[in-house]
Design a protein around this motif. Structure first.
Motif, PDB file in Angstrom:
ATOM      1  N   GLU A 276     -22.936  82.915  81.413  1.00 14.53           N
ATOM      2  CA  GLU A 276     -23.656  82.496  80.322  1.00 14.53           C
ATOM      3  C   GLU A 276     -22.868  81.630  79.176  1.00 14.53           C
ATOM      4  OE1 GLU A 276     -26.871  81.540  80.144  1.00 14.53           O
ATOM      5  OE2 GLU A 276     -26.781  80.941  77.966  1.00 14.53           O
ATOM      6  N   SER A 277     -21.770  82.231  78.738  1.00 14.01           N
ATOM      7  CA  SER A 277     -21.078  81.604  77.593  1.00 14.01           C
ATOM      8  C   SER A 277     -20.651  80.271  77.896  1.00 14.01           C
ATOM      9  CB  SER A 277     -20.330  82.705  76.847  1.00 14.01           C
ATOM     10  OG  SER A 277     -19.189  82.950  77.877  1.00 14.01           O
ATOM     11  N   GLU A 278     -20.079  80.262  79.396  1.00 12.09           N
ATOM     12  CA  GLU A 278     -19.271  79.074  79.660  1.00 12.09           C
ATOM     13  C   GLU A 278     -20.419  77.867  79.674  1.00 12.09           C
ATOM     14  OE1 GLU A 278     -15.987  80.724  82.679  1.00 12.09           O
ATOM     15  OE2 GLU A 278     -17.909  80.405  83.284  1.00 12.09           O
ATOM     16  N   MET A 279     -21.657  78.293  80.497  1.00 14.41           N
ATOM     17  CA  MET A 279     -22.954  77.252  80.235  1.00 14.41           C
ATOM     18  C   MET A 279     -22.928  76.503  78.929  1.00 14.41           C
ATOM     19  SD  MET A 279     -24.846  75.390  81.903  1.00 14.41           S
ATOM     20  CE  MET A 279     -25.602  75.490  83.516  1.00 14.41           C
ATOM     21  N   GLN A 280     -23.072  77.778  78.173  1.00 14.39           N
ATOM     22  CA  GLN A 280     -23.382  77.463  76.768  1.00 14.39           C
ATOM     23  C   GLN A 280     -22.271  76.468  76.079  1.00 14.39           C
ATOM     24  OE1 GLN A 280     -26.374  77.889  75.293  1.00 14.39           O
ATOM     25  NE2 GLN A 280     -25.682  76.280  73.731  1.00 14.39           N
ATOM     26  N   LYS A 281     -21.059  76.607  76.446  1.00  9.10           N
ATOM     27  CA  LYS A 281     -19.932  75.897  75.950  1.00  9.10           C
ATOM     28  C   LYS A 281     -20.182  74.471  76.453  1.00  9.10           C
ATOM     29  CE  LYS A 281     -16.147  78.635  76.590  1.00  9.10           C
ATOM     30  NZ  LYS A 281     -14.927  79.091  76.896  1.00  9.10           N
ATOM     31  N   LEU A 282     -20.413  74.581  77.773  1.00 10.62           N
ATOM     32  CA  LEU A 282     -20.790  73.104  78.430  1.00 10.62           C
ATOM     33  C   LEU A 282     -21.488  72.373  77.860  1.00 10.62           C
ATOM     34  CD1 LEU A 282     -19.419  71.661  80.708  1.00 10.62           C
ATOM     35  CD2 LEU A 282     -21.003  72.817  82.357  1.00 10.62           C
ATOM     36  N   VAL A 283     -22.908  73.072  77.649  1.00  9.90           N
ATOM     37  CA  VAL A 283     -23.952  72.346  77.038  1.00  9.90           C
ATOM     38  C   VAL A 283     -23.473  71.650  75.619  1.00  9.90           C
ATOM     39  CG1 VAL A 283     -26.445  72.792  75.753  1.00  9.90           C
ATOM     40  CG2 VAL A 283     -25.699  73.591  78.179  1.00  9.90           C
ATOM     41  N   ASN A 284     -22.842  72.321  74.940  1.00 11.96           N
ATOM     42  CA  ASN A 284     -22.391  72.217  73.573  1.00 11.96           C
ATOM     43  C   ASN A 284     -21.468  70.918  73.614  1.00 11.96           C
ATOM     44  OD1 ASN A 284     -23.730  73.911  72.445  1.00 11.96           O
ATOM     45  ND2 ASN A 284     -21.998  75.120  72.054  1.00 11.96           N
ATOM     46  N   GLN A 285     -20.497  70.888  74.520  1.00 14.25           N
ATOM     47  CA  GLN A 285     -19.306  70.045  74.915  1.00 14.25           C
ATOM     48  C   GLN A 285     -19.915  68.665  75.560  1.00 14.25           C
ATOM     49  OE1 GLN A 285     -17.125  72.701  77.452  1.00 14.25           O
ATOM     50  NE2 GLN A 285     -15.489  72.285  75.930  1.00 14.25           N
ATOM     51  N   THR A 286     -21.243  68.677  75.701  1.00 17.75           N
ATOM     52  CA  THR A 286     -21.801  67.310  76.387  1.00 17.75           C
ATOM     53  C   THR A 286     -22.509  66.824  75.741  1.00 17.75           C
ATOM     54  OG1 THR A 286     -23.298  68.713  77.641  1.00 17.75           O
ATOM     55  CG2 THR A 286     -21.470  67.981  78.948  1.00 17.75           C
ATOM     56  N   GLU A 287     -22.556  67.055  74.481  1.00 19.66           N
ATOM     57  CA  GLU A 287     -23.444  66.468  73.253  1.00 19.66           C
ATOM     58  C   GLU A 287     -23.249  65.062  73.211  1.00 19.66           C
ATOM     59  OE1 GLU A 287     -23.834  68.149  69.266  1.00 19.66           O
ATOM     60  OE2 GLU A 287     -25.122  66.326  68.931  1.00 19.66           O
ATOM     61  N   GLY A 288     -23.908  64.067  73.317  1.00 19.90           N
ATOM     62  CA  GLY A 288     -23.750  62.733  73.443  1.00 19.90           C
ATOM     63  C   GLY A 288     -23.680  62.290  74.670  1.00 19.90           C
ATOM     64  N   TYR A 289     -23.787  63.128  75.653  1.00 18.57           N
ATOM     65  CA  TYR A 289     -23.897  62.649  77.097  1.00 18.57           C
ATOM     66  C   TYR A 289     -25.298  62.176  77.554  1.00 18.57           C
ATOM     67  CZ  TYR A 289     -18.988  63.999  78.235  1.00 18.57           C
ATOM     68  OH  TYR A 289     -17.675  64.033  78.469  1.00 18.57           O
ATOM     69  N   SER A 290     -25.399  61.040  78.388  1.00 16.28           N
ATOM     70  CA  SER A 290     -26.750  60.745  78.785  1.00 16.28           C
ATOM     71  C   SER A 290     -27.095  61.442  80.062  1.00 16.28           C
ATOM     72  CB  SER A 290     -26.629  58.876  78.953  1.00 16.28           C
ATOM     73  OG  SER A 290     -25.746  58.851  79.988  1.00 16.28           O
ATOM     74  N   GLY A 291     -28.403  61.338  80.647  1.00 14.87           N
ATOM     75  CA  GLY A 291     -28.483  61.862  81.895  1.00 14.87           C
ATOM     76  C   GLY A 291     -27.590  61.471  82.865  1.00 14.87           C
ATOM     77  N   SER A 292     -27.377  59.885  83.116  1.00 16.68           N
ATOM     78  CA  SER A 292     -26.393  59.535  84.008  1.00 16.68           C
ATOM     79  C   SER A 292     -24.993  59.667  83.926  1.00 16.68           C
ATOM     80  CB  SER A 292     -26.444  58.018  84.310  1.00 16.68           C
ATOM     81  OG  SER A 292     -26.213  57.377  83.330  1.00 16.68           O
ATOM     82  N   ASP A 293     -24.595  60.012  82.477  1.00 15.06           N
ATOM     83  CA  ASP A 293     -23.071  60.643  82.373  1.00 15.06           C
ATOM     84  C   ASP A 293     -22.925  62.189  82.784  1.00 15.06           C
ATOM     85  OD1 ASP A 293     -22.556  58.480  80.757  1.00 15.06           O
ATOM     86  OD2 ASP A 293     -23.128  59.129  78.813  1.00 15.06           O
ATOM     87  N   LEU A 294     -23.998  62.832  82.556  1.00 18.01           N
ATOM     88  CA  LEU A 294     -23.897  64.079  83.129  1.00 18.01           C
ATOM     89  C   LEU A 294     -23.940  64.260  84.520  1.00 18.01           C
ATOM     90  CD1 LEU A 294     -26.512  66.079  80.585  1.00 18.01           C
ATOM     91  CD2 LEU A 294     -24.235  66.624  80.872  1.00 18.01           C
ATOM     92  N   THR A 295     -24.694  63.405  85.085  1.00 20.29           N
ATOM     93  CA  THR A 295     -24.477  63.354  86.526  1.00 20.29           C
ATOM     94  C   THR A 295     -23.094  62.985  87.157  1.00 20.29           C
ATOM     95  OG1 THR A 295     -27.079  62.635  86.456  1.00 20.29           O
ATOM     96  CG2 THR A 295     -25.908  62.369  88.540  1.00 20.29           C
ATOM     97  N   ALA A 296     -22.610  62.137  86.294  1.00 17.66           N
ATOM     98  CA  ALA A 296     -21.462  61.649  86.851  1.00 17.66           C
ATOM     99  C   ALA A 296     -20.236  62.853  86.643  1.00 17.66           C
ATOM    100  CB  ALA A 296     -20.859  60.590  86.028  1.00 17.66           C
TER     101      ALA A 296
END
Ligand code: ADP
Length: 359
Positions: A276-296
């Protein structure tokens, strides 16, 4: 700690499990094609081919239209089998709600939406690229049971060179015949840009024709032809264009909750292992990513377990490939960077304040 199946989490599109502590893991991929099946947008499901035939025969009875262009529209612009549902789209609840009200309900219950309640004839989706505008348009077609036409403005001007005005005319005539219809125009700014000194004669004519048809489609309040435009450059639309797109809906970059939902959705069906904490970190680290950036990003991370096999990739059994881990995402974050600049976000927000539909 409880163990949460990623499949359960995202299949209901519910975020309830994500705040619980514990490990989020995933199973193997579900069989493909388990999402909504294809169908011609104007049907409620049955008899796909016969409906397409019926559509063609209706169109062939239309007078004063160029049969070659009509054929092209039926083959290339009519969307036959959009397979996106609301649930496939992470977040964007404001946009979904607005579209339901503006498009879906009037299409399903036209008799309720007359007079003052007549639905808007033009809707603009604007915002950074890769945020789900095209997906929303596809979902709209699927859910509204309207005939759905989709074309990008650049293919209008490049693929149909010399014929684009005629194509626009023919497209609106067919849409009118097959109503309720949705005409989705991606990159609409490139047809409707502010007039400039050096505007080409051809693009000026195309713009004039488009606006003429747009107005014509809305002239009879019983007509059910909706024009949906999408743009990453709303600032380039002039006043005449803005006025016709009565509802202008901002499709922003995904918020953290949406990024989490999208990441879970992307991982759904793959073997993965994130605390859970890794998921949370990832969510924080991807601020500014668009849906297609996240997909990539997720695609790149998903290759991590295969990359780590090195030479042994060729003879490792599929069920012995290790799950995707946080470390794979850390690697991927180096290569896949956000594609939208903070300055352009500010410009979208400003345009939204000035011209966007309010919540
Ligand atoms: P746009 O039309 O805004 O440029 P698209 O709708 O074509 O963006 O999205 C591009 C891709 O990014 C989609 O095919 C999908 O994989 C992913 N994507 C973007 N936004 C979302 C979202 N909100 N939910 C799910 N996937 C998304």
């Amino acid at each position: 700690t409880s163990s949460v199946s990623a499949r359960q989490t995202s299949s209901t599109h519910s975020r309830t499990t994500s705040s619980r502590p514990g490990m989020i893991t995933g199973g193997r991929k579900r069989p493909s094609g388990s999402t909504a099946g294809g169908q011609i947008a104007s049907t409620s499901g049955a008899g796909h081919n016969s409906v397409l035939e019926e559509t063609k025969s209706k169109v062939s009875r239309l007078k004063n239209i160029d049969s070659k262009l009509a054929h092209m529209i039926l083959n290339e612009v009519l969307v036959d089998g959009a397979t996106v549902t609301w649930d496939d789209i992470a977040g964007l609840s404001f946009a979904k709600q607005a579209l339901k009200e503006i498009v879906i309900l009037p299409a399903l219950r036209p008799e309720l939406f007359t007079g003052l309640r007549a639905p808007a004839k033009g809707v603009l989706l604007f915002g950074p690229p890769g945020t789900g505008k095209t997906m929303l348009a596809k979902a709209v077609s699927q859910e509204s049971k309207a005939t759905f036409f989709s074309i990008s403005a650049s293919s209008l001007t490049s693929k149909f060179v010399g014929e684009s005005e005629k194509l626009v005319r023919t497209l609106f005539a067919i849409a009118q015949e097959l109503q309720p219809s949705v005409i989705f125009i991606d990159e609409v700014d490139s047809i409707l840009t502010e007039r400039s000194e050096n505007e080409h004669e051809a693009s000026r004519r195309l713009k004039t024709e488009f606006l003429l048809q747009f107005d014509g489609a809305g002239s009879n309040s019983d007509d059910r032809v909706l024009v949906m435009g999408a743009t990453n450059r709303p600032q380039e639309l002039d006043e005449a264009a803005r006025r016709r797109f009565v509802k202008r809906i901002y499709i922003p970059l995904p918020e953290s909750e949406t990024r989490r939902g999208l990441l879970e959705k992307l991982l759904d069906g793959h073997a993965f292992h994130l605390s859970e904490s890794e998921m949370q970190k990832l969510v924080n680290q991807t601020e500014g990513y668009s849906g297609s950036d996240l997909t990539a990003l997720a695609k790149d991370a998903a290759l991590g377990p295969l990359r780590s096999l090195g030479e042994t990739l060729l003879d490792t059994p599929a069920d012995q490939v290790r799950p995707i881990q946080y470390q794979d995402f850390v690697q991927a974050l180096h290569t896949i960077r956000p594609s939208v600049s903070p300055q352009s976000l500010l410009a979208f927000e400003e345009w939204n304040r000035e011209y966007g539909a309010s919540i």
